[in-house]
Design an enzyme around this catalytic site. Structure first.
Site, mmCIF file in Angstrom:
data_model
loop_
_atom_site.group_PDB
_atom_site.id
_atom_site.type_symbol
_atom_site.label_atom_id
_atom_site.label_comp_id
_atom_site.label_asym_id
_atom_site.label_seq_id
_atom_site.Cartn_x
_atom_site.Cartn_y
_atom_site.Cartn_z
ATOM 1 N N GLU A 9 50.060 33.865 43.889
ATOM 2 C CA GLU A 9 49.222 32.957 43.956
ATOM 3 C C GLU A 9 49.446 31.643 43.014
ATOM 4 O OE1 GLU A 9 45.072 33.669 44.651
ATOM 5 O OE2 GLU A 9 44.386 32.158 43.141
ATOM 6 N N SER A 31 43.429 35.366 39.256
ATOM 7 C CA SER A 31 44.277 36.373 40.319
ATOM 8 C C SER A 31 45.751 35.804 40.255
ATOM 9 C CB SER A 31 43.632 36.334 41.524
ATOM 10 O OG SER A 31 42.282 36.652 41.517
ATOM 11 N N ARG A 69 43.902 30.461 51.297
ATOM 12 C CA ARG A 69 44.789 29.807 49.810
ATOM 13 C C ARG A 69 45.888 29.168 50.125
ATOM 14 N NH1 ARG A 69 40.323 31.232 49.371
ATOM 15 N NH2 ARG A 69 39.567 33.131 48.473
HETATM 16 P P1 NAP Z 1 36.175 40.846 45.939
HETATM 17 O O1 NAP Z 1 35.002 40.061 46.243
HETATM 18 O O2 NAP Z 1 36.540 42.021 45.212
HETATM 19 O O3 NAP Z 1 37.005 40.851 47.259
HETATM 20 C C1 NAP Z 1 38.419 41.127 47.695
HETATM 21 C C2 NAP Z 1 38.877 40.906 48.732
HETATM 22 O O4 NAP Z 1 38.004 41.521 49.857
HETATM 23 C C3 NAP Z 1 39.236 39.468 49.061
HETATM 24 O O5 NAP Z 1 40.211 39.215 49.869
HETATM 25 C C4 NAP Z 1 37.984 38.895 49.865
HETATM 26 O O6 NAP Z 1 38.087 37.993 50.748
HETATM 27 C C5 NAP Z 1 37.593 40.255 50.709
HETATM 28 N N1 NAP Z 1 36.067 40.262 51.044
HETATM 29 C C6 NAP Z 1 35.139 41.149 50.195
HETATM 30 N N2 NAP Z 1 34.023 41.028 50.896
HETATM 31 C C7 NAP Z 1 34.294 40.464 52.106
HETATM 32 C C8 NAP Z 1 33.387 40.073 53.004
HETATM 33 N N3 NAP Z 1 31.992 40.480 52.968
HETATM 34 N N4 NAP Z 1 33.785 39.274 54.082
HETATM 35 C C9 NAP Z 1 35.068 38.811 54.056
HETATM 36 N N5 NAP Z 1 36.062 39.256 53.161
HETATM 37 C C10 NAP Z 1 35.551 39.899 52.121
HETATM 38 O O7 NAP Z 1 37.226 39.723 45.205
HETATM 39 P P2 NAP Z 1 37.459 39.389 43.909
HETATM 40 O O8 NAP Z 1 38.908 39.401 43.305
HETATM 41 O O9 NAP Z 1 36.487 39.925 42.706
HETATM 42 O O10 NAP Z 1 37.027 37.798 43.764
HETATM 43 C C11 NAP Z 1 35.739 37.246 43.851
HETATM 44 C C12 NAP Z 1 35.867 36.049 45.064
HETATM 45 O O11 NAP Z 1 36.538 34.956 44.170
HETATM 46 C C13 NAP Z 1 36.656 36.273 46.299
HETATM 47 O O12 NAP Z 1 35.872 35.654 47.249
HETATM 48 C C14 NAP Z 1 37.886 35.939 46.080
HETATM 49 O O13 NAP Z 1 38.586 35.605 47.018
HETATM 50 C C15 NAP Z 1 37.715 34.851 44.970
HETATM 51 N N6 NAP Z 1 38.611 34.221 44.334
HETATM 52 C C16 NAP Z 1 39.379 33.204 44.501
HETATM 53 C C17 NAP Z 1 40.397 32.535 43.784
HETATM 54 C C18 NAP Z 1 41.168 31.237 44.316
HETATM 55 O O14 NAP Z 1 40.429 30.613 45.143
HETATM 56 N N7 NAP Z 1 42.153 30.953 43.773
HETATM 57 C C19 NAP Z 1 40.999 33.228 42.769
HETATM 58 C C20 NAP Z 1 40.303 34.371 42.352
HETATM 59 C C21 NAP Z 1 39.079 35.086 43.244
HETATM 60 P P3 NAP Z 1 37.954 36.314 50.113
HETATM 61 O O15 NAP Z 1 39.059 36.508 49.217
HETATM 62 O O16 NAP Z 1 38.212 35.636 51.361
HETATM 63 O O17 NAP Z 1 36.958 36.058 49.694
#
Ligand code: NAP
Length: 348
Positions: free
Chosen positions: A338, A235, A164
């Protein structure tokens, strides 16, 4: 370029809070950006660049300079064997670009469906979701360097990408004008994240870019408040990255809870571990749905800070500060935001 004066920042941001911007300059071309910069300099004002305003918290005091609103449009592609180089103007909506790729069943951005914001904002924080991030499919970024007035091209290695993070976050003098992605005609689904595995187990179609996009949008929509009713920037905080020692300390500190919950989830990242902040807020601190005056943490995803109608930026700031303190007191972790703060103070 069009000029508007004294524009409420609440109308330019998804948080729907904030005071007035002195000027808003809408830019539909690189020439418009040059005109907008000349306008800004003539008046000795500061400037900030905004796309859809989906990742900012504007101050209640407003912004005393110019907002350069990125509205450069256009999507085009060039075939290179089985690859496609797809170029989009910085003012295109990221979601429209993902839908465009899905309509042709091109692989590469399907897991990034449903992320709010413009194409130009995507490299700034290296948007990512479900195991894919922009750096994986980026070919190059074009950016106008306001320091020397030159349009420059940055390949992936020149973008300084991190989790990020990118050089564009730290070098506001670079205004992204277009993004070129390298997509593929053939590919395989990447569905190793729990949310997508659960969707597959429920029988959701995850066999093609368009089907994956649809499923990802469904999953994401559950974790996002209705923007017709509330304000939010999604987020608000980054997921913390801890050293292995810090992670062990956290696990010891919450040994009983960790044992009861099957451990504190962690994912390897560059020699450290990434911890889902939502887990800390929900399972360790019991803050799911936590209310703080006119603001609250979204019930289905506590990382999402929400502003009720009538809330101010100060109210959101108060909630964010409260959460930062609670997490620090309970775990020793200093969480990072963020969401970008846009204020007179930042403009100095
Ligand atoms: P989530 O899927 O519940 O995951 C929460 C955290 O666990 C994140 O840090 C995610 O990493 C990590 N994680 C979960 N499963 C994983 C795996 N198999 N391998 C590696 N890391 C894992 O997250 P959420 O809040 O519901 O969001 C869904 C997705 O949208 C996530 O990938 C999140 O990062 C992304 N998102 C991105 C942004 C942005 O780009 N600004 C904003 C909101 C949400 P990662 O963050 O690396 O995926």
């Amino acid at each position: 370029m069009t000029i508007a004066e004294r524009v409420p920042l609440s109308s330019l941001t998804t948080f729907k809070v904030g005071g007035e911007a002195r000027y808003v300059l809408t830019c539909e071309s690189i020439e418009d950006i040059q005109t907008a910069l000349a306008f800004t300099r003539e008046r000795g004002l500061p400037f900030v660049v905004l796309g859809e305003g989906s990742n900012v918290l504007p101050s209640d005091d407003g912004y005393p300079g110019t907002i350069l609103l990125m509205r450069m449009r256009g999507i085009s592609e060039v075939e290179q064997g089985d690859d496609l180089l797809v170029t989009a103007g910085a003012g295109e909506s990221w979601e429209d670009l993902v839908r465009y790729a899905a309509s042709k069943e091109w692989w590469g951005v399907e897991n990034l469906a449903g992320i709010p914001g413009t194409v130009g904002a995507a490299p700034v924080q290296n948007i990512g979701a479900y195991g894919m991030e922009l750096a994986h499919m980026l070919d190059h970024v074009e950016a106008f360097d306001t320091k020397d007035g030159v349009l420059k091209s940055f390949d992936t290695s020149g973008c300084g990408f991190g989790y990020r993070d990118s050089r564009f976050k730290h070098e506001p003098a670079l205004i992204i004008t277009s993004v070129t992605l390298r997509l593929q005609k053939n590919g395989t689904p990447r569905i190793d994240y729990a949310d997508l595995r659960a969707a597959a187990a429920e029988g959701k179609d995850l066999s093609s870019p368009s089907a994956i996009g649809t499923t990802v949008r469904e999953v994401r929509s559950r974790k996002f408040p209705d923007l017709r009713e509330y304000g939010t920037a999604g987020s608000f905080f980054k997921n913390p990255i801890l050293s292995h020692e810090e992670y062990e300390l956290l696990t010891k500190r919450y040994q009983t809870e960790a044992e009861a919950l099957g451990g504190i989830p962690s994912f390897p990242l560059d020699g450290n571990v990434k911890i889902p902040l939502a887990f800390i807020l929900d399972k360790l601190l019991g803050l799911r749905g936590y209310e703080h005056g006119t603001t609250f943490l979204f019930g289905n995803q506590p990382l999402v800070l929400v502003a009720k109608p009538g809330a101010t930026a100060s109210d959101v700031e108060a909630l964010a500060h409260d959460i930062e303190e609670r997490v620090h007191d309970a775990t020793g972790i200093t969480i990072e935001r963020e969401v970008r703060f846009v204020s007179a103070h930042e403009a100095k």
